[in-house]
Design a protein around this motif. Structure first.
Motif, PDB file in Angstrom:
ATOM      1  N   ASN A 263       2.467  16.610  15.399  1.00 52.64           N
ATOM      2  CA  ASN A 263       3.828  15.730  15.031  1.00 52.64           C
ATOM      3  C   ASN A 263       4.541  16.000  16.365  1.00 52.64           C
ATOM      4  N   SER A 264       5.309  15.332  17.016  1.00 52.85           N
ATOM      5  CA  SER A 264       6.005  15.722  18.271  1.00 52.85           C
ATOM      6  C   SER A 264       7.512  16.337  17.586  1.00 52.85           C
ATOM      7  N   GLN A 265       7.688  16.090  16.535  1.00 50.45           N
ATOM      8  CA  GLN A 265       8.932  16.792  15.975  1.00 50.45           C
ATOM      9  C   GLN A 265       8.766  18.253  15.727  1.00 50.45           C
ATOM     10  N   GLU A 266       7.589  18.502  15.069  1.00 50.16           N
ATOM     11  CA  GLU A 266       7.246  19.913  15.082  1.00 50.16           C
ATOM     12  C   GLU A 266       7.142  20.570  16.320  1.00 50.16           C
ATOM     13  N   LEU A 267       6.515  19.788  17.348  1.00 49.51           N
ATOM     14  CA  LEU A 267       6.335  20.467  18.762  1.00 49.51           C
ATOM     15  C   LEU A 267       7.866  20.885  19.358  1.00 49.51           C
ATOM     16  N   LEU A 268       8.831  19.866  19.020  1.00 51.38           N
ATOM     17  CA  LEU A 268      10.203  20.026  19.488  1.00 51.38           C
ATOM     18  C   LEU A 268      10.836  21.237  18.901  1.00 51.38           C
ATOM     19  N   GLU A 269      10.828  21.426  17.638  1.00 48.17           N
ATOM     20  CA  GLU A 269      11.346  22.505  16.882  1.00 48.17           C
ATOM     21  C   GLU A 269      10.491  23.837  17.384  1.00 48.17           C
ATOM     22  N   THR A 270       9.323  23.822  17.625  1.00 51.27           N
ATOM     23  CA  THR A 270       8.584  25.144  17.885  1.00 51.27           C
ATOM     24  C   THR A 270       9.207  25.510  19.337  1.00 51.27           C
ATOM     25  N   MET A 271       9.270  24.499  20.333  1.00 50.18           N
ATOM     26  CA  MET A 271       9.880  24.707  21.342  1.00 50.18           C
ATOM     27  C   MET A 271      11.259  25.062  21.782  1.00 50.18           C
ATOM     28  N   GLU A 272      12.177  24.602  20.817  1.00 48.87           N
ATOM     29  CA  GLU A 272      13.588  24.823  20.707  1.00 48.87           C
ATOM     30  C   GLU A 272      13.752  26.338  20.273  1.00 48.87           C
TER      31      GLU A 272
END
Length: 404
Positions: A263-272
């Protein structure tokens, strides 16, 4: 009482001006600390901004399904190492709710040839839906037609990097290239997208059917990309896709998935979260120099108390109270830290603005570290000025008057 404070500020400023070099050296720790906090935190925010931009450019509302499990041991655990996704899986996923676009994808690295020039790049087999999901637009030329897609025609749309290395300044549209020793006609040139985790202009797109059957000769797909306009629905789509594929692949409850859903949203949250931790770490490291600056202020204030012992004795003899002496020296200490903080803000913002001009790094100046570092410098001046102020206020006026 107000006049006492105003007079104390004037005396503090007069002391700073009359000892310019000593005052500057005293402020230096505060200046370095404040400017370091602003510059480093701005760099951290810049990294965060770049990461968010890169992920958004790849698609922040996407789910990618690849073969292989992240949980399995050994070779089986390498996501993407299996051949468990099929075109029929893609057709089944298309029927799920909340989904706007779905696209299968196959790819492989090839040496592409044009005359005596060649270039190593990745060739993707895609559908019209994938071009829309990835927001791939054309600078010139056209997309393939339904007829070309169904006939597995050897047509290609190339990125700017490929075009530059194979054709130079010449327009590639209508020209011939060879992929895996097979002739392809270039029908389109993609608009440049730049670098985002990878060079997004260093790739070639051909019809999915052409790459899967004519180039690769396979029946499975390398990945399936799902897009939804509703970001809030991504978690539900991820669950639906997982349940659907487990059922289709007849995976029992005790067995691991033979696919991975990202999920790209999960990736975004992890990177943030990661970049936020980095930013806080950088800010804390820089703040240490503020403490060093505080020690410098305490040291110079202690020297000032010694130098002005007779003055303190005279002031006490004339009626200055314990409170007045405390206030005078605290104001002097805070004045030094405030001046250093203001200079530090100017230096820090200047460095943050200069970094993008001399490097490829991005910086983002935020009010929070600017205000926070300045207030911290004021607190440092106040805290580290307390001991010298108390020492001055406790002096015996008779002993102070006789001090040589």
């Amino acid at each position: 009482m107000t006049n006492i404070y105003i007079e104390s500020v004037r005396m503090a400023w007069s002391s700073i001006v009359s000892n310019k070099l000593r005052s500057l050296l005293t402020m230096l720790g505060i200046i370095i600390g404040v400017s370091a906090v602003i510059a480093l935190v701005s760099f951290g925010y810049g990294v965060r901004s770049d990461v968010e931009s890169n992920i958004s450019s790849l698609g922040s509302n996407q789910i990618t399904i690849i073969p292989g499990s992240d949980n399995g041991p050994g070779a089986r655990g390498a996501a993407g190492s299996m051949q468990s996704l099929t075109y029929k899986d893609y057709e089944a996923i298309k029927l799920l709710p909340n989904i706007d676009l779905v696209a299968p994808l196959v790819s492989k690295s090839y040496t592409v040839v044009n005359g005596n020039k060649n270039w190593q790049t990745t060739v993707y087999g895609a559908t019209d839906e994938y071009m829309e999901i990835s927001d791939l637009t054309l600078q010139s030329g056209r997309y393939w037609t339904d007829e070309e897609y169904n006939k597995r025609s050897r047509v290609a749309i190339i990125g700017q990097t490929v075009a530059t290395n194979l054709f130079g300044d010449e327009s590639p549209v209508g020209q011939k290239i060879r992929i895996n020793n097979q002739p392809f006609t270039v029908i389109g040139l993609l608009t440049a997208k730049g670098y985002s985790f990878m060079d997004q202009d260093d790739r070639i797109f051909c019809p999915f059917t052409t790459v899967q059957e004519r180039l690769l000769g396979i029946t499975y797909v390398n990945s399936i990309v799902v897009s939804s306009e509703n970001d809030d629905a991504l978690s539900q789509i991820q669950t639906d896709v997982t349940n659907l594929l487990r059922t289709r692949h007849r995976i029992s409850a005790k067995d691991d998935d033979d696919f991975t859903v990202r999920n790209s949203q999960e990736l975004l949250e992890t990177m943030e979260s990661t970049t936020q931790t980095l930013t806080i770490f950088l800010g804390c490291i820089a703040a240490i120099s503020l403490l060093v600056g505080g020690i410098g202020i305490m040291n110079i204030m202690l020297v000032s108390v010694t130098e002005r012992t007779r003055e303190i004795g005279v002031r006490k003899a004339l009626g200055a109270t314990y409170h007045m002496i405390i206030v005078q020296f605290l104001i002097e200490s805070v004045t030094v830290s405030v001046a250093g903080g203001l200079i530090g803000i100017l230096v820090g913002c200047g460095i943050a603005k200069l970094i993008p001009l001399v490097t490829s790094m991005t910086t983002v100046i935020s009010p929070l570290p600017v205000i926070g570092s300045f207030l911290f410098s004021v607190i440092i001046g106040l805290v580290f000025g307390i001991y010298p102020a108390r020492k001055a206020a406790r002096l015996n006026p008779i002993d102070a008057l006789h001090y040589e």
